[in-house]
Design an enzyme around this catalytic site. Sequence first.
Site, short mmCIF file in Angstrom:
data_model
loop_
_atom_site.label_atom_id
_atom_site.label_comp_id
_atom_site.label_asym_id
_atom_site.label_seq_id
_atom_site.Cartn_x
_atom_site.Cartn_y
_atom_site.Cartn_z
N SER A 50 0.81 -1.22 0.00
CA SER A 50 0.00 0.00 0.00
C SER A 50 0.84 1.27 0.00
CB SER A 50 -0.95 0.00 1.20
OG SER A 50 -0.24 -0.02 2.40
N THR A 211 1.85 6.97 0.09
CA THR A 211 0.85 5.93 -0.17
C THR A 211 0.65 5.75 -1.66
OG1 THR A 211 -1.42 5.23 0.36
CG2 THR A 211 -1.12 7.54 -0.18
#
Length: 328
Positions: A50, A211
């Site tokens: 992620s 991210t």
Amino acid sequence: GDKLPLVINTWPFTNATTAAWNAIFNLKKSAVDAVEIGCGKCETDQCDGSVGWGGSPDEQGETTLDAMIMDGRTHDVGAVGALRRIKPAISVARAIMEFTTHTFLVGDQATAFAKEIGFTETDLTSNISAQMFKDWRNKNCQPNYWQDNVTPDPRTSCGPYRPIQEVDFEHIPRDDVVKKEHGVRIDEHYHDTIGMVVIDSSGNVASGTSTNGLNHKIAGRVGDSPIIGAGSYADNHGGAAATGDGDIMMRFLPSFYAVMLMKMGVTPSVAAAEAIKSIIKYYPNFVGAIVAANVRGEYGAACHNLAVFKYSVADPELPNVTVMNQTC
Ligand code: SD4
């Protein structure tokens, strides 16, 4: 005892915590350096898929990156949104902070800037993200154009796609509009987004995030992570960083709110809890968490709709980099 320096970050990304701790404690680097090194470690490790390249493909199959870094001493910030084809997003954010008078660059032009100053352009697709994209298309696209030989048009053939988690439709204002829902997938098994706060031994605060956003997001979607005060915030009172459903969180600037509360004397734990509360008042089904720390080296966290939120801390009072369990 001595509570500073301090490193705190979302999720049990302890390699990132260790890298930042080594930078601030052993190598005596700045808090900003430590944040870049810590978040950069997660980008290289592709923490839980992620952070960094090769995860969370958008609905056209591409991985794009969001990141920010903030120097609480000066309020200098660099941020990058929907960054394409460049791996070290936090370092691009740092370069925007260091080498430009701007704050936030996005998309292809952010890529062009990064290339201009020497970053390498490279495909962010991995076998894993390619497979995720394929599986998602197989499940969601009507008709099954790549198998049925229909004209490929993912924009019209794939939507609206299905939420992985039920969302709160109460807040959708118009019945006649079908909202495209992304799959909110945050839970203990999907540790999304590194958000980090580092405070050096003199009380200088820095924060940052990195991210690859949400799976199957609409191409061009930017989350909360690079948004100043949403993904993270730092000033000379403390710092905070958030993780979770960024499309909701960015409406409340939870990191800014937590830092302002700490500035008024509220403890980090209460500040974090209040920031989460401000969101769930409107969005009770919201999923997310926040970490907060003040310049005295006190820290805390709060979360919502997670069984437990794990975060990582290093300071002189803890024997090792330690994973904390926050119940929601
Ligand atoms: C985003 N906040 O892009 C990030 C992702 C995340 O759990 O933290 N998901 O919305």
